[in-house]
Design an enzyme around this catalytic site. Sequence first.
Site, mmCIF file in Angstrom:
data_model
loop_
_atom_site.group_PDB
_atom_site.id
_atom_site.type_symbol
_atom_site.label_atom_id
_atom_site.label_comp_id
_atom_site.label_asym_id
_atom_site.label_seq_id
_atom_site.Cartn_x
_atom_site.Cartn_y
_atom_site.Cartn_z
ATOM 1 N N ASP A 80 42.590 56.675 81.910
ATOM 2 C CA ASP A 80 41.987 57.373 80.777
ATOM 3 C C ASP A 80 41.167 56.450 79.896
ATOM 4 O O ASP A 80 40.298 56.908 79.153
ATOM 5 C CB ASP A 80 43.095 58.037 79.948
ATOM 6 C CG ASP A 80 42.540 58.854 78.800
ATOM 7 O OD1 ASP A 80 41.834 59.846 79.074
ATOM 8 O OD2 ASP A 80 42.797 58.497 77.633
ATOM 9 N N MET A 82 42.019 63.343 72.184
ATOM 10 C CA MET A 82 40.654 63.563 71.715
ATOM 11 C C MET A 82 39.650 62.591 72.311
ATOM 12 O O MET A 82 38.459 62.694 72.023
ATOM 13 C CB MET A 82 40.613 63.441 70.183
ATOM 14 C CG MET A 82 41.407 64.500 69.456
ATOM 15 S SD MET A 82 40.783 66.167 69.793
ATOM 16 C CE MET A 82 39.119 66.038 69.138
ATOM 17 N N ARG A 83 40.121 61.644 73.133
ATOM 18 C CA ARG A 83 39.188 60.671 73.689
ATOM 19 C C ARG A 83 38.124 61.338 74.541
ATOM 20 O O ARG A 83 36.966 60.916 74.561
ATOM 21 C CB ARG A 83 39.941 59.619 74.490
ATOM 22 C CG ARG A 83 39.041 58.513 75.017
ATOM 23 C CD ARG A 83 39.807 57.400 75.697
ATOM 24 N NE ARG A 83 40.516 56.593 74.729
ATOM 25 C CZ ARG A 83 41.799 56.286 74.794
ATOM 26 N NH1 ARG A 83 42.514 56.745 75.789
ATOM 27 N NH2 ARG A 83 42.363 55.538 73.879
ATOM 28 N N ALA A 84 38.501 62.409 75.250
ATOM 29 C CA ALA A 84 37.534 63.100 76.107
ATOM 30 C C ALA A 84 36.389 63.679 75.288
ATOM 31 O O ALA A 84 35.220 63.595 75.690
ATOM 32 C CB ALA A 84 38.234 64.210 76.893
ATOM 33 N N VAL A 134 34.139 60.670 74.089
ATOM 34 C CA VAL A 134 33.360 60.079 75.177
ATOM 35 C C VAL A 134 32.274 61.038 75.642
ATOM 36 O O VAL A 134 31.127 60.629 75.890
ATOM 37 C CB VAL A 134 34.282 59.694 76.347
ATOM 38 C CG1 VAL A 134 33.464 59.285 77.561
ATOM 39 C CG2 VAL A 134 35.208 58.562 75.937
#
Length: 689
Positions: free
Chosen positions: A194, A275-277, A280
């Site tokens: 991830d 929330m990284r998706a 990014v």
Amino acid sequence: MPQHYPFSAVVGSDDMALALTLSTISPAIGGVLVRGEKGTAKSTMVRALASILPPIDVIAGDRFSSDPREAQPLSPDGPFGPDADVETRAVRLVELPVGATEDRVLGSLHLEKALSEGVTEYEPGLLARAHRGILYVDEVNLLHDHLVDLLLDAAAMGRSTVERDGVSVEHAARFVLVGTMNPEEGELRPQLLDRFGLTVEVAAPRDPAVRVEVVRRRLAYETDPDAFAARFADDEAALTDRIQAAQKLVEQVDLSDWAMLKIAEVCAAFEVDGMRADIVTARAASAHAAWNGRTAVTRDDIRAAARLALPHRRRRNPFDAPGIDEDLLERILGDDEPEPPTPDGTDGDEDEGGEASTGSAGEGSAGDESSTPPAPAEGTSDASTGSTSSTSETSETSETDTSTSEDTSTPGGTDEVTVAGAQQPFRPKLFTVGGTGAGESGRRSRAITETGRRVGAAPRTGQGGSIHLTETIRAAAPHQIARGRALGSRGLDFRASDLRLAIKEGHESNLILFCVDASGSMAARRRMEQVKTAILSLLMDAYQRRDKVGLITFRQDGAELALPPTGSIDIAASRLADLPAGGRTPLAEALLKTADVLRLERVRDPRRRPLLVVITDGRATFGDDAIGRAHRVAAHLGATGVASLVIDCETGKFKMGLALQLADHLMAEYVPLGEVSASALTDVVKGAA
């Protein structure tokens, strides 16, 4: 001869080219992980990337490539005055070898000067060299966990801190992290997967015309590299100019409320964690807009970004193959929302084939094919969803009746073949191999490794390792008078021979080799279902602990290495799901096959300690004197000293005790089981240490 094959000459890797390009336009995306089979130009394209990147300005003489535009660069060579000289150089591509030491990655102090002169002289490592460039890790899935953690921490924080015996040095370490891997050789842990911003699945093109073009270009390059590079010089220059323009434009791209809402809808629909998706995808969409000369994010930008940023974030467990539902993505994006206006008057519908053009006709179709995520491995869904769980409700009487009727009605056993599925895998407890090993770093058994707690010291024989300060001083102290030091003088006179490195005890990874009886006497559906579930559960645990797992099965007239020792859980789940049962019992052949596999693995990986788990009822029904031959082979195998465990799967009222005899000859621990359940089998295996 050019150092690398031209970036624009690579055929059939459009998605990979796009992902690498977007990461260089906006390094905050977080780098790229490229997954694919061998021979798909992964390394070739990454190594060629640096040649098309615009040059950068650095402070002259600074070993850490500080940006002269920064007010206070984080560099041990600083501080720098406002009139510091500036020089321009090419972007570096720094390769991190799989076998690199921690000191090589982080850098190290000159220990002799630090101890004898009190001078802190820092030797920069690979992270310092990669600052403002590209850090490339080939076979990143084989890199030791503690090194991967160091890389990802530096990539996330933008700096690296080196601490050795109370001395601390900190420097900037902002780079584009690019990793390539072959999934057949093992997977990355989900939490590490991830941390990569984008991921790409690459495969060899299936179009014969494209394959011919690949071969034609490679042969032309090897025949005359200079002429081949000149042929693509204009394309390379055009890519450099386009990247430079996009790097300047990306900060001006408008990420509207409509675009952010659409990105949130996409990420929510695909049920990604955290929330990284979203972050990014937003950064990648902005970079994609700048790459196409736009200052507003459009639907096409979000589509391209989602295809690269989301597939690897949808995995719920290691059995899930990475991928994204393109139809679902199209439904979410829709076509009823008006496209945001663009200042140059274009409609925002540029051909995506141009996004990652690598300078050849036909590459668009090849790129589409190569970037299509693979379907889940055949049989994986059965293993992970428990579709055969209803079978496990079979009564004990029914199973016993089946087991006693098979392989006993005739000396040769039944020829009927069945295939049982596995139930939902569970989280097993930790089991270890006894003693203290010296294998590859992992999370399983006790071993002397590069990380862990200090348990001793030894003289330095190489360049790597952590200094043991107390033992170094103790080694130097008796020689001070002989070295000319007067009594009462301050300091110590250290020599290279005084240096002692710490011996550390940590954990290693192991090889768990299953030898599974799949003959008629094991064909009772519930019994084989439980065996498969236990193996599948242990395999998931082995993946998390960086072990290797192998599977040998035997039935009819021979034994088969159904799963060569591997860390790839996707392949293992597929092989296990299709494992048949039925026929005669060639036990001696199975043990001979086991001995061959262990002997070969000892040569390939001599430091990895194995644990052999034989799952059988001890019967042997193939060939003359089947049981006698099996016992003789077992005695020979036991004499090699391999740690072994025999699981007795014999059921019914009348037991022959053949598995106990097998365990005696194998010098293995014997565990009788009246009824083999997945949880019971796993607990027994874990207790074998």
